[in-house]
Design a protein around this motif. Structure first.
Motif, PDB file in Angstrom:
ATOM      1  N   ALA A  40      88.677  40.513  54.179  1.00 35.58           N
ATOM      2  CA  ALA A  40      89.687  39.589  54.694  1.00 35.58           C
ATOM      3  C   ALA A  40      90.475  39.004  53.540  1.00 35.58           C
ATOM      4  CB  ALA A  40      89.046  38.468  55.506  1.00 35.58           C
ATOM      5  N   SER A  41      91.647  38.506  53.833  1.00 39.14           N
ATOM      6  CA  SER A  41      92.433  37.790  52.845  1.00 39.14           C
ATOM      7  C   SER A  41      91.813  36.417  52.603  1.00 39.14           C
ATOM      8  CB  SER A  41      93.879  37.627  53.322  1.00 39.14           C
ATOM      9  OG  SER A  41      94.502  38.875  53.514  1.00 39.14           O
ATOM     10  N   GLY A  42      92.183  35.794  51.501  1.00 40.99           N
ATOM     11  CA  GLY A  42      91.663  34.476  51.198  1.00 40.99           C
ATOM     12  C   GLY A  42      92.083  33.451  52.235  1.00 40.99           C
ATOM     13  N   GLY A  43      91.152  32.591  52.644  1.00 35.52           N
ATOM     14  CA  GLY A  43      91.463  31.520  53.561  1.00 35.52           C
ATOM     15  C   GLY A  43      91.476  31.879  55.026  1.00 35.52           C
ATOM     16  N   VAL A  44      91.198  33.134  55.367  1.00 35.19           N
ATOM     17  CA  VAL A  44      91.213  33.544  56.779  1.00 35.19           C
ATOM     18  C   VAL A  44      89.976  33.051  57.519  1.00 35.19           C
ATOM     19  CG1 VAL A  44      91.142  35.535  58.328  1.00 35.19           C
ATOM     20  CG2 VAL A  44      92.703  35.531  56.398  1.00 35.19           C
ATOM     21  N   GLY A  45      88.839  33.023  56.827  1.00 30.36           N
ATOM     22  CA  GLY A  45      87.618  32.541  57.481  1.00 30.36           C
ATOM     23  C   GLY A  45      86.410  33.436  57.298  1.00 30.36           C
ATOM     24  N   LYS A  46      86.435  34.325  56.292  1.00 31.91           N
ATOM     25  CA  LYS A  46      85.317  35.260  56.163  1.00 31.91           C
ATOM     26  C   LYS A  46      84.004  34.575  55.780  1.00 31.91           C
ATOM     27  CE  LYS A  46      86.825  36.818  51.545  1.00 31.91           C
ATOM     28  NZ  LYS A  46      88.106  36.062  51.549  1.00 31.91           N
ATOM     29  N   SER A  47      84.088  33.470  55.010  1.00 26.88           N
ATOM     30  CA  SER A  47      82.854  32.762  54.662  1.00 26.88           C
ATOM     31  C   SER A  47      82.270  32.053  55.879  1.00 26.88           C
ATOM     32  CB  SER A  47      83.113  31.763  53.534  1.00 26.88           C
ATOM     33  OG  SER A  47      83.397  32.439  52.321  1.00 26.88           O
ATOM     34  N   TRP A  48      83.135  31.522  56.750  1.00 28.87           N
ATOM     35  CA  TRP A  48      82.653  30.946  58.004  1.00 28.87           C
ATOM     36  C   TRP A  48      81.956  32.008  58.846  1.00 28.87           C
ATOM     37  CZ3 TRP A  48      81.836  26.236  59.587  1.00 28.87           C
ATOM     38  CH2 TRP A  48      82.569  25.160  59.062  1.00 28.87           C
ATOM     39  N   LEU A  49      82.595  33.164  58.949  1.00 30.02           N
ATOM     40  CA  LEU A  49      82.017  34.250  59.748  1.00 30.02           C
ATOM     41  C   LEU A  49      80.691  34.696  59.164  1.00 30.02           C
ATOM     42  CD1 LEU A  49      82.360  36.220  62.116  1.00 30.02           C
ATOM     43  CD2 LEU A  49      83.574  37.753  60.561  1.00 30.02           C
ATOM     44  N   ALA A  50      80.617  34.791  57.831  1.00 33.75           N
ATOM     45  CA  ALA A  50      79.377  35.205  57.181  1.00 33.75           C
ATOM     46  C   ALA A  50      78.250  34.227  57.484  1.00 33.75           C
ATOM     47  CB  ALA A  50      79.593  35.316  55.678  1.00 33.75           C
ATOM     48  N   LYS A 187      96.604  43.122  48.590  1.00 31.41           N
ATOM     49  CA  LYS A 187      97.805  42.348  48.900  1.00 31.41           C
ATOM     50  C   LYS A 187      98.833  43.162  49.690  1.00 31.41           C
ATOM     51  CE  LYS A 187      97.504  39.092  45.054  1.00 31.41           C
ATOM     52  NZ  LYS A 187      98.155  38.568  43.839  1.00 31.41           N
ATOM     53  N   ALA A 188      98.996  44.438  49.340  1.00 30.80           N
ATOM     54  CA  ALA A 188      99.995  45.264  50.023  1.00 30.80           C
ATOM     55  C   ALA A 188      99.680  45.393  51.510  1.00 30.80           C
ATOM     56  CB  ALA A 188     100.068  46.642  49.378  1.00 30.80           C
ATOM     57  N   PHE A 189      98.404  45.573  51.848  1.00 35.65           N
ATOM     58  CA  PHE A 189      98.020  45.698  53.256  1.00 35.65           C
ATOM     59  C   PHE A 189      98.184  44.373  53.984  1.00 35.65           C
ATOM     60  CE2 PHE A 189      96.180  49.532  51.633  1.00 35.65           C
ATOM     61  CZ  PHE A 189      96.130  50.399  52.704  1.00 35.65           C
ATOM     62  N   ALA A 190      97.851  43.283  53.306  1.00 42.63           N
ATOM     63  CA  ALA A 190      97.984  41.970  53.930  1.00 42.63           C
ATOM     64  C   ALA A 190      99.449  41.665  54.231  1.00 42.63           C
ATOM     65  CB  ALA A 190      97.392  40.900  53.020  1.00 42.63           C
ATOM     66  N   LEU A 191     100.330  41.965  53.289  1.00 40.49           N
ATOM     67  CA  LEU A 191     101.750  41.678  53.470  1.00 40.49           C
ATOM     68  C   LEU A 191     102.387  42.551  54.542  1.00 40.49           C
ATOM     69  CD1 LEU A 191     102.820  41.242  49.737  1.00 40.49           C
ATOM     70  CD2 LEU A 191     102.555  39.441  51.456  1.00 40.49           C
ATOM     71  N   ASN A 192     101.855  43.773  54.704  1.00 49.46           N
ATOM     72  CA  ASN A 192     102.409  44.706  55.684  1.00 49.46           C
ATOM     73  C   ASN A 192     101.780  44.556  57.070  1.00 49.46           C
ATOM     74  OD1 ASN A 192     104.144  45.854  53.795  1.00 49.46           O
ATOM     75  ND2 ASN A 192     102.625  47.371  53.147  1.00 49.46           N
ATOM     76  N   GLY A 193     100.901  43.604  57.229  1.00 46.34           N
ATOM     77  CA  GLY A 193     100.267  43.398  58.527  1.00 46.34           C
ATOM     78  C   GLY A 193      99.251  44.455  58.878  1.00 46.34           C
ATOM     79  N   ALA A 194      98.692  45.136  57.852  1.00 46.50           N
ATOM     80  CA  ALA A 194      97.723  46.209  58.090  1.00 46.50           C
ATOM     81  C   ALA A 194      96.332  45.813  57.603  1.00 46.50           C
ATOM     82  CB  ALA A 194      98.177  47.498  57.393  1.00 46.50           C
ATOM     83  N   GLY A 195      96.018  44.527  57.685  1.00 43.67           N
ATOM     84  CA  GLY A 195      94.739  44.047  57.186  1.00 43.67           C
ATOM     85  C   GLY A 195      93.532  44.522  57.963  1.00 43.67           C
ATOM     86  N   GLY A 196      93.737  45.144  59.120  1.00 48.56           N
ATOM     87  CA  GLY A 196      92.621  45.638  59.909  1.00 48.56           C
ATOM     88  C   GLY A 196      92.246  47.077  59.627  1.00 48.56           C
ATOM     89  N   GLU A 197      92.975  47.733  58.716  1.00 52.73           N
ATOM     90  CA  GLU A 197      92.704  49.135  58.398  1.00 52.73           C
ATOM     91  C   GLU A 197      91.525  49.260  57.430  1.00 52.73           C
ATOM     92  OE1 GLU A 197      94.299  51.617  59.841  1.00 52.73           O
ATOM     93  OE2 GLU A 197      95.529  50.192  60.964  1.00 52.73           O
ATOM     94  N   GLN A 198      90.851  50.410  57.488  1.00 51.87           N
ATOM     95  CA  GLN A 198      89.748  50.663  56.563  1.00 51.87           C
ATOM     96  C   GLN A 198      90.185  50.486  55.120  1.00 51.87           C
ATOM     97  OE1 GLN A 198      87.284  54.163  56.670  1.00 51.87           O
ATOM     98  NE2 GLN A 198      87.226  54.205  58.906  1.00 51.87           N
ATOM     99  N   GLN A 199      91.299  51.099  54.759  1.00 51.82           N
ATOM    100  CA  GLN A 199      91.743  51.102  53.377  1.00 51.82           C
ATOM    101  C   GLN A 199      92.391  49.792  52.950  1.00 51.82           C
ATOM    102  OE1 GLN A 199      90.757  53.452  51.422  1.00 51.82           O
ATOM    103  NE2 GLN A 199      89.884  54.607  53.120  1.00 51.82           N
ATOM    104  N   ALA A 200      92.333  48.773  53.808  1.00 51.17           N
ATOM    105  CA  ALA A 200      92.843  47.458  53.423  1.00 51.17           C
ATOM    106  C   ALA A 200      91.954  46.797  52.377  1.00 51.17           C
ATOM    107  CB  ALA A 200      92.961  46.565  54.648  1.00 51.17           C
ATOM    108  N   SER A 201      90.749  47.287  52.210  1.00 46.65           N
ATOM    109  CA  SER A 201      89.824  46.749  51.223  1.00 46.65           C
ATOM    110  C   SER A 201      90.391  46.918  49.818  1.00 46.65           C
ATOM    111  CB  SER A 201      88.476  47.469  51.330  1.00 46.65           C
ATOM    112  OG  SER A 201      87.560  46.994  50.370  1.00 46.65           O
ATOM    113  N   ARG A 202      90.349  45.857  49.025  1.00 48.56           N
ATOM    114  CA  ARG A 202      90.916  45.878  47.679  1.00 48.56           C
ATOM    115  C   ARG A 202      90.099  46.756  46.738  1.00 48.56           C
ATOM    116  NH1 ARG A 202      91.030  40.174  44.896  1.00 48.56           N
ATOM    117  NH2 ARG A 202      88.867  40.748  44.399  1.00 48.56           N
ATOM    118  N   GLY A 203      90.799  47.431  45.818  1.00 52.31           N
ATOM    119  CA  GLY A 203      90.121  48.201  44.790  1.00 52.31           C
ATOM    120  C   GLY A 203      89.888  49.649  45.175  1.00 52.31           C
ATOM    121  N   SER A 204      88.915  50.264  44.515  1.00 51.93           N
ATOM    122  CA  SER A 204      88.623  51.680  44.705  1.00 51.93           C
ATOM    123  C   SER A 204      88.211  51.993  46.140  1.00 51.93           C
ATOM    124  CB  SER A 204      87.505  52.104  43.747  1.00 51.93           C
ATOM    125  OG  SER A 204      87.046  53.403  44.047  1.00 51.93           O
ATOM    126  N   SER A 205      88.607  53.164  46.607  1.00 59.58           N
ATOM    127  CA  SER A 205      88.228  53.608  47.953  1.00 59.58           C
ATOM    128  C   SER A 205      86.723  53.853  48.066  1.00 59.58           C
ATOM    129  CB  SER A 205      88.984  54.890  48.315  1.00 59.58           C
ATOM    130  OG  SER A 205      88.679  55.937  47.409  1.00 59.58           O
TER     131      SER A 205
END
Length: 292
Positions: A40-50, A187-205
């Motif tokens: 998730a992007s920063g501030g969305v709530g992933k720590s709450w969910l965890a 960041k690119a996936f977050a800005l493009n509204g594709a944060g739900g895709e597998q490859q939205a994860s930052r860094g190496s595939s």
């Protein structure tokens, strides 16, 4: 003697003739002893969910209604938030729990605040990987929050990330725990509204393709989605999607709402054209059904 001589081979005849026991799933699609991620992007709530997942696996209420097959001991390692903030979150979650549930969770879950500690799972000299392995003994789920705080390697380097994943997998193999690490969206996936895709994860595939414990993505409600539902404060809502599941079908996407104190709870935002019949779940009704 080479390393392969220490590996016990799979008994093929036994596997052919004897049906194995049902898969032991820690979370939907996450088999015991594997590594998975929550992105998730920063501030969305992933720590709450965890935290809410940790509470559910530890024997407390399943606040987001994910469906927890079995409970057990949990180790939660938050490395970004101060102890005071963690205490406030735990208290907020406790408002949705009975006295008995609090006692069960308190006996089954440990939270070790690591903010300010220089954790490096890849350094043999630091002994952090060894310490984590010892702490994971007899633990069903271990949550790392966030992955970036547990290493100093280049996240874009596939070799280094494969080595880091190997460290976590070795801990799982030796202790039986499952590791869920929290990670940021590119960041690119977050800005493009594709944060739900597998490859939205930052860094190496590698941090996506090589995972066997699955990947969950948490993303905020977009302006388009808010407009469909005539919602003015879209930041109240986030969507949970399971973008990768190696064992079984992914769970259905779920909307969550920031409830009392920031706790994430299930919600069904109504689409203005009437295609969804349920309105947003009233907080007081949900709390009365699941909490105190």
């Amino acid at each position: 003697m080479h390393e392969l001589s220490n590996i016990i081979p799979l008994n093929l005849l036994q596997s052919f003739e004897t049906a194995p026991a049902p898969m032991d799933l820690v979370l939907p699609g996450m088999i015991a002893g594997t590594v998975g991620s929550l992105v998730a992007s920063g501030g969305v709530g992933k720590s709450w969910l965890a935290l809410e997942l940790a509470v559910a696996v530890a024997g407390g209420p399943d606040l987001i209604e994910m469906g927890i097959p079995k409970t057990g001991r949990v180790l939660y390692l938050p490395a970004e938030d101060p102890r005071e903030a963690l205490a406030h979150r735990v208290h907020a979650v406790g408002e949705y729990m009975s006295k008995e549930q609090k006692e069960v969770v308190a006996s089954n879950m440990r939270i070790l605040p690591l903010m300010g500690h220089q954790v490096d799972l890849m350094s043999g000299e630091s002994k952090w990987a060894e310490a984590l392995e010892e702490s994971c003994e007899s633990t069903r789920l271990t949550i790392i929050d966030t992955l970036r705080r547990f290493h100093f390697a280049d996240e874009n380097a596939s070799g280094e990330m494969a080595a880091l994943l190997g460290v976590m997998e070795r801990i799982c193999e030796r202790t039986g725990t499952s590791i869920l690490f929290l990670h940021h969206t590119a960041k690119a996936f977050a800005l493009n509204g594709a944060g739900g895709e597998q490859q939205a994860s930052r860094g190496s595939s590698v941090l996506v393709d090589n995972l066997r414990g699955g990947q969950w993505n948490l993303l905020g409600m977009s302006e388009v989605e808010a407009e469909k539902r005539k919602i003015e404060d879209r930041k109240r809502f986030v969507k949970l999607t399971q973008s990768k599941a190696n064992f079984g079908a992914p769970i259905a996407d779920a909307w969550l709402e920031r409830g009392i104190g920031g706790v994430l709870i299930p919600a069904t935002p109504e689409i203005s054209d009437g295609t969804t019949s349920d309105k947003v779940t009233p907080l007081q009704n949900w709390r009365g059904k699941n909490g105190k």
